[in-house]
Design a protein around this motif. Structure first.
Motif, PDB file in Angstrom:
ATOM      1  N   GLU A  68       0.820  -1.205   0.000  1.00  0.00           N
ATOM      2  CA  GLU A  68       0.000   0.000   0.000  1.00  0.00           C
ATOM      3  C   GLU A  68       0.858   1.261   0.000  1.00  0.00           C
ATOM      4  N   ILE A 127      -7.004  -3.026  -2.791  1.00  0.00           N
ATOM      5  CA  ILE A 127      -5.722  -2.473  -3.247  1.00  0.00           C
ATOM      6  C   ILE A 127      -5.506  -2.753  -4.733  1.00  0.00           C
ATOM      7  N   ARG A 130      -7.570  -0.477  -6.799  1.00  0.00           N
ATOM      8  CA  ARG A 130      -7.001   0.868  -6.754  1.00  0.00           C
ATOM      9  C   ARG A 130      -5.781   0.932  -7.666  1.00  0.00           C
TER      10      ARG A 130
END
Lengths: 644, 392
Positions: A68, A127, A130
Motif C-alpha cells: 500500500e 488495493i 485501486r
C-alpha cells in the motif's frame, strides 16, 4: 497466464538473487527480438521477484502495508500530473523517467496482486482495484503523451531538393502543330537520390531525439497489454501526417471521372506531379515511415509491419488510382512520354515496394503495383500505336505554302528525339510489338556495321515511324501542282528529318546507312528540282548547232527573250518558295548558279556580237544576283522592281 | 465456392462454342439461349442472396461474408455478360442501334462504379479503425477481475468507437477532415480519461464534393428497361448488367461508410417486377432500403452487419461501464452478461479481422474487372469504327 503464478514464495532477504534476477531481466529487456513467450515468462518472473522483495504473504499483514505504501507513492507520482497542464515528456527527462518508474512500479504491484488469490481478501482486492485504476490513468496518460510527442516532434521535410522535378518540355499535340519548333530543353530528372541505396533517402519523420521516448512508452504499453491503444494512437497520428504530407506535396484527390475528363495540359502536369510525388512518397516518406515503425516497434513481431500497412495503405491506393485512371483514358499520342515517365517511375520503385510490403498482408499492395505497371505499359504501347496512326492519318486538303518543313514533320521529329531517353523501357515494351505494314521498308539491309542499337526493337519502331512520316509527306507533296515544288517540299522535309536524326541520339538508332540513304534522297530531290525547273529555262541557251560559230541574230533575240520570260517566271514563283535551312538554301543556289549562270555566260560569250543589243535584259551578274532571291519565302516580281 | 463453379462451367461452355462451327440459322437461336441462360443465372444468384437467413450471423444480409458473396456473384454475372455481348456472331452489332447508345451509357456507368469502388475501399479503412477500437474494448474487458480501471479503459475505447461511427455518419466531408487537429485541452479538464478531440474519420482520400449518393443517382441516368423488339436483343443483357452494377454499388455504399450518402434510400432504379431476374434484386433493394430508412433517422455509419452488431454491443457495454463507474462495483450476473457481450464483440472483431482485407481485395478485383471490360468494349468499338477510311 494465471497458470504460471503459483503461490508467492516467502524466502527472505536473498537480495543477491533478487539483484541478479533483476540484472538478467534488464539485460534481456535491452535485447531486441524477444519472442512473445520468452517475454511473457520474463514479465511473470519480474512480477514474482517484485513480490518477493515486498514480502507479501497471502494472509496480508505487514506485506500488504508495504504494498500500500508503495502504491501510495506511485499514485502520488502519477496523479500529480493529472492536474498539471504541462506534458510530462516536455518537462524533462527526469520527470519522464520518474513517471515511467512509477508506472512500472504500479504495473508490478498489479501483476503481483493479481497473482495472489484475491477473492479471499477484501483488503487485497481493494488495493488491486485501486492499483488497476491508477494504472489505467497512467496508460491513458501515456497514450496522450505519445500522441503529443508524435505531433510535436513530427517533422516535415522539404521535397523540393529531393528529386528535381523533371522539366521535360511538354509537346502539345494539336491540329495546328504550333510551338514545337524550339529545341526542347534537355532536362532529365536528376536521379541522384534514386541511384543510391534507399538508405540514403531516409529522413527522420519524428525527431531522432524523441525516438527513445516513444520506444520507452511503447515498451511499457505493450508489456502492460495496452498494445492495441498504442497502435491505434500511433496509426492515427502517422496516417494523418502522411495525408497531410500528401496534400503538402500539392497532390489532390481526383475521382476517375475527373481524370478522364481532364484537359490534356492539365492532365500532363498532373502526370508529372504524380511521377514526382510517387518517388518521394515511396522512396523517402514510406521508407522513413517503415524505419520509424521498425525503430519503435521492432521486436514486437508483426506489429511494426501491421502499423506500417495501416498507415500507408490508403495513400498508396490513392496514388495507384490516379495511375489507373490515366491508364484507362484515351490513348492519345501526346500521352506517350508522360506514360513512359510514369511507367519508368513505377518500375523503378517496384523493388522498394516489394521490400516495404514484404509481409503477407502487404502482398495486396505489391500486387496492385505490379498490375498498374502492366496497365501503364499497355497504355504506353497503345499511345505509341496511336502516335503512328496519327502520323499516317494526318491529312491535309491544301498544299503547305512555300514547300517548307511541314509542321507534322517538326512535331514528329521533335517528339521522337525524346525517345532515346526512354530507350530501355521502349525496348522492353515494344519487344513483342510488330511495327506492322512498314516492316519491309524498315528492315535495314545493313552490312557489317549493324550495331546493337540499330537493330533493337526501338530502332525498328523509330524507322517505322519515320517511314510512315515519309509516306505521309509524299502524299502531301502530291498536293502541289508544280512538280518542282513537290521536290523542294520533299527535299526540305527529308533534309529536316536527316538533320534531326544526325543532331541527336537518334543517329545511333537509325544508323549511318539510314543517314546515307536519306542524304542521297534529299539530294536526289534537289537534282530533280533543278531538272524540273531549269532544264526548260536553260534549253533556250543551248547551242543547237555546236559546229557553227554563232547563231543568227533573230534566233539569238528569240532565245534571249525566251530565257528572260522563263527566268522571270521562275523568279516570280520561286522567290515565294522557302528553304528554311540556310545551308541547304545556299547549296541549292550555288548548284543552280553553276548550271544557269554558266550556261548563260557561255551563251552570251558565244554571241558576243549581239550582246550590246537591247534584247539582253539581264547581265550575267544580274542573273547571278537574282538567283540569290530565290527560296526567301516571299514572292517578288521583276516587273515591280525594274522597268521592263 | 459455388460462384467459381458458375464461372468455370460458363467459360468452359464458351470455349466449346467458339470451337464449333455453327450454321447461320443456329446463331440467333444460340444467342437467345445465351440470353436466357444469363438472366436465369442472374435470378438464381440473387435469389440466393435474398434468401440469406438472418439468424445465421455468418451469412446475414449485408454481413462481410454476404458482401463477398455479392461481389463474387457480380464477377460471375459480369463474365457471362461479357461473353454474351462479345462472343456474339456479329461484332458490328455493338455499333448499331440501340447498342450504339446503350454501350457508351454502360461505359459511363462503369466509370462511375469505379469511383464508388474506391470510395468504399476508403470507407473500409474506417471500418478497420472501428475494429481497432473494438479490440481495445475486448482487451479491456477480458481482464479478470474487472475493476474500475479496466472498465474505464473499455469506456474510453467505446467512447472513441461510438463517436467515430457517429462522425463517419455525419457526412464526413472533406471540410470536416481539414478541421481535424490533435488537441486534448489539458488545462482545466478533470475527466480521468480524456478522449482526444480527434476522431479518425473517413480519410479525405476521396475527391472533394464527391457524393456517393449523387454518383449512384447518376448511374441510374438513362437506365430504362428495353422496350418492344429491343427486349429480345442484346439491349436486354446491357440493361440487366447495368441494374446489377447499380445495385451492387448501392448496396456497398449502404453498408460501408462513404462520403455523402444523403438521399441514398430515395434512389430508385426501374426494374420491372415482371422481369424474372429482377425480382430478387427488387426484393433486396426494398429490404436494404427499409433498413437504411430506419437507420437514416438516427444515423449510422453503415448497414454492414458487423458494424451494426458492434454498435449494438457497444451501447450495451457502454451502459455496463457507466453503471460500473456509478456503483463502483457490479453484480456477478452483470459481469457475466458483460463478459458474454464482450465475447460477442470479440467474435465480431475476429470476423472483421478475417474478412475486411479480403473484402477490400475483392472490391479491387471488381474494380480491375470493370476496367478490363471497359477497355475490351472500347477496343471492340474502335475496331468496328475503323471500317470508315481515314481522311486524306
Amino acid at each position: 497466464m494465471d497458470g504460471c503464478r503459483s503461490g508467492v514464495p516467502t524466502y527472505e532477504g536473498d537480495l543477491h538473487v533478487v539483484a541478479a534476477a533483476h540484472h538478467i531481466v534488464k539485460a534481456l529487456g535491452a535485447t531486441k527480438n524477444l519472442s512473445d513467450d520468452l517475454r511473457k515468462i520474463l514479465i511473470d518472473l519480474d512480477s514474482h521477484l517484485s513480490m518477493i522483495t515486498s514480502n507479501i504473504d497471502s494472509k496480508g499483514g505487514r506485506g500488504l502495508v508495504d504494498v500500500e505504501e508503495r502504491l501510495d507513492q506511485a499514485e502520488r507520482k502519477i496523479m500529480r500530473w493529472e492536474t498539471d497542464p504541462m506534458m510530462i515528456w516536455d518537462s524533462g527527462p527526469k520527470e519522464a523517467s520518474d513517471y515511467l518508474e512509477a508506472v512500472d512500479e504500479t504495473g508490478k504491484l498489479v501483476d503481483g496482486l493479481r497473482g495472489l488469490s484475491v477473492h479471499e481478501n477484501r483488503k487485497q482486492k481493494e488495493i488491486l482495484h485501486r492499483a488497476m485504476n491508477i494504472f489505467q490513468t497512467a496508460m491513458s496518460r501515456l497514450e496522450e503523451e505519445l500522441i503529443h510527442i508524435l505531433v510535436r516532434h513530427g517533422q516535415q521535410f522539404e521535397p523540393k531538393n529531393m528529386y528535381s522535378r523533371s522539366i521535360r518540355k511538354d509537346i502539345v499535340y494539336d491540329e495546328s502543330f504550333v510551338s514545337v519548333e524550339d529545341e526542347p530543353t534537355k532536362e532529365t530528372s536528376s536521379q541522384n537520390c534514386s541511384n543510391d541505396e534507399s538508405g540514403e533517402c531516409i529522413v527522420d519523420l519524428v525527431h531522432a531525439d524523441v525516438i527513445p521516448d516513444i520506444k520507452s512508452i511503447a515498451k511499457v504499453m505493450f508489456t502492460s497489454n495496452y498494445g492495441p491503444e498504442f497502435c491505434e494512437a500511433f496509426i492515427s497520428v502517422q496516417k494523418e501526417a502522411l495525408e497531410q504530407y500528401f496534400s503538402f506535396l500539392g497532390t489532390e484527390y481526383l475521382s476517375i471521372e475527373d481524370v478522364l475528363k481532364m484537359e490534356w495540359t492539365c492532365l500532363s502536369s498532373k502526370m508529372n506531379k504524380w511521377t514526382w510525388s510517387m518517388k518521394i512518397i515511396v522512396r523517402v516518406y514510406l521508407a522513413s515511415e517503415k524505419q520509424l515503425c521498425d525503430q519503435v516497434l521492432g521486436g514486437l513481431g508483426s506489429v511494426s509491419s501491421y502499423c506500417f500497412l495501416e498507415i500507408s495503405k490508403a495513400t498508396i491506393l490513392c496514388l495507384l488510382n490516379f495511375g489507373e485512371a490515366v491508364a484507362m483514358g484515351p490513348h492519345r499520342p501526346e500521352k506517350l512520354l508522360r506514360l513512359l515517365d510514369m511507367y519508368e517511375t513505377l518500375a523503378d520503385l517496384l523493388r522498394d515496394i516489394d521490400t516495404l510490403f514484404s509481409e503477407e498482408a502487404g502482398s495486396f499492395i505489391q500486387l496492385q503495383f505490379h498490375e498498374l505497371l502492366e496497365r501503364l505499359g499497355e497504355s504506353a504501347i497503345a499511345a505509341f500505336k496511336a502516335f503512328r496512326v496519327a502520323i499516317s492519318s494526318n491529312g491535309s486538303l491544301y498544299p503547305f505554302a512555300g514547300g517548307g518543313v511541314h509542321p507534322l514533320n517538326k512535331y514528329v521529329m521533335n517528339y521522337i528525339r525524346m525517345f532515346p531517353e526512354y530507350w530501355n523501357t521502349l525496348n522492353l515494351l515494344l519487344k513483342n510489338q510488330h511495327p506492322g505494314v512498314a516492316d519491309q521498308v524498315t528492315k535495314p539491309d545493313y552490312g557489317p556495321d549493324t550495331s546493337l542499337l540499330t537493330s533493337c526493337p526501338m530502332a525498328y519502331h523509330l524507322r517505322s515511324i519515320t517511314s510512315c512520316l515519309e509516306s505521309n509527306l509524299h502524299k502531301k507533296s502530291q498536293l502541289y501542282k508544280d512538280e518542282a515544288l513537290q521536290h523542294i517540299f520533299l527535299m526540305n522535309n527529308i533534309h529536316y528529318l536527316v538533320q534531326k536524326v544526325k543532331g541527336s541520339e537518334l543517329r545511333l538508332f537509325f544508323g549511318d546507312e539510314w543517314i546515307r540513304k536519306h542524304n542521297a534522297m534529299f539530294q536526289q530531290h534537289a537534282m530533280n528540282y533543278e531538272r524540273a525547273t531549269w532544264s526548260s529555262v536553260v534549253s533556250f541557251l543551248k547551242d543547237n548547232n555546236p559546229g557553227s560559230s554563232s547563231m543568227s541574230k533573230s534566233t539569238f533575240k528569240e532565245r534571249c527573250k525566251g530565257f528572260s520570260i522563263a527566268f522571270e517566271e521562275v523568279y516570280k514563283t520561286q522567290t515565294s518558295w522557302s528553304i528554311p535551312d540556310p545551308q541547304l538554301r545556299e547549296d541549292l543556289r550555288i548548284s543552280t548558279s553553276l548550271k544557269v549562270v554558266l550556261a548563260y555566260r557561255t551563251f552570251l560569250g558565244r554571241n558576243l556580237a549581239y550582246t550590246d543589243d537591247k534584247c539582253v535584259k539581264h547581265t550575267v551578274e544580274h542573273v547571278e544576283n537574282l538567283l540569290l532571291d530565290l527560296f526567301g519565302g516571299s514572292s517578288r516580281s521583276l516587273r515591280n522592281s525594274r522597268r521592263w | 465456392m459455388p460462384a467459381t463453379d458458375y464461372q468455370a462451367s460458363f467459360l468452359g461452355r464458351i470455349s466449346i462454342r467458339r470451337n464449333q462451327v455453327i450454321a447461320m440459322d443456329g446463331n440467333h437461336e444460340q444467342e437467345l439461349q445465351d440470353l436466357e441462360l444469363f438472366s436465369k443465372h442472374v435470378s438464381e444468384r440473387f435469389a440466393e442472396l435474398l434468401s440469406s437467413p438472418d439468424d445465421i450471423p455468418f451469412d446475414a444480409l449485408l454481413s462481410i461474408s454476404w458482401l463477398r458473396k455479392l461481389l463474387d456473384f457480380f464477377l460471375c454475372c459480369e463474365a457471362e455478360f461479357k461473353g454474351v455481348l462479345m462472343m456474339g456472331n456479329d461484332p458490328s452489332q455493338i455499333s448499331k442501334p440501340p447498342l450504339d447508345r446503350l454501350i457508351p451509357e454502360f461505359l459511363d456507368r462503369s466509370v462511375k462504379a469505379l469511383d464508388v469502388c474506391n470510395a468504399v475501399t476508403n470507407g473500409l479503412e474506417s471500418v478497420r479503425h472501428y475494429q481497432q477500437l473494438a479490440e481495445i474494448v475486448v482487451s479491456a474487458l477480458e481482464q479478470k477481475p474487472i475493476g474500475d480501471g479496466q472498465s474505464r479503459r473499455a469506456k474510453k475505447a467505446l467512447t472513441s468507437l461510438m463517436s467515430a461511427m457517429n462522425v463517419d455518419d455525419k457526412e464526413c466531408s472533406a471540410a470536416k477532415a481539414t478541421e481535424r487537429s490533435w488537441s486534448f485541452s489539458r488545462r482545466g479538464v478533470s475527466s480521468k480519461d480524456r478522449v482526444p478531440e480527434h476522431f479518425r474519420s473517413v480519410s479525405n482520400q476521396v475527391a472533394k464534393n464527391w457524393s456517393a449518393a449523387k454518383q449512384i443517382q447518376a448511374m441510374t441516368n438513362n437506365l430504362v428497361p428495353p422496350r418492344g423488339a429491343e427486349g429480345s436483343g442484346l439491349a436486354s443483357p446491357v440493361y440487366t448488367m447495368s441494374v446489377i452494377m447499380v445495385f451492387v454499388m448501392w448496396a456497398l455504399v449502404a453498408a460501408i461508410p462513404c462520403q455523402e450518402r444523403n438521399g441514398l434510400s430515395a434512389i430508385h432504379f426501374p426494374a420491372p417486377k415482371q422481369l424474372n431476374w429482377a425480382q430478387s434484386i427488387i426484393g433486396l433493394h426494398e429490404k436494404i432500403g427499409e433498413e437504411w430508412k430506419k437507420k437514416e433517422k438516427k444515423g449510422t455509419a453503415g448497414l454492414l452487419d458487423e458494424m451494426q452488431k458492434m454498435e449494438k454491443l457497444g451501447n450495451i457495454l457502454m451502459d455496463f461501464t457507466d453503471s460500473f463507474q456509478f456503483h463502483g462495483d457490479i453484480t456477478d450476473q452483470k459481469a457475466e452478461e458483460a463478459a458474454a457481450r464482450s465475447a460477442e464483440l470479440a467474435e465480431t472483431c475476429r470476423r472483421m479481422e478475417e474478412g475486411l482485407l479480403p473484402l477490400q481485395i475483392q472490391i479491387r478485383e471488381v474494380f480491375h474487372r470493370i476496367v478490363k471490360t471497359r477497355t475490351e468494349l472500347l477496343n471492340a468499338l474502335d475496331r468496328v469504327g475503323k471500317s470508315s477510311p481515314p481522311l486524306l
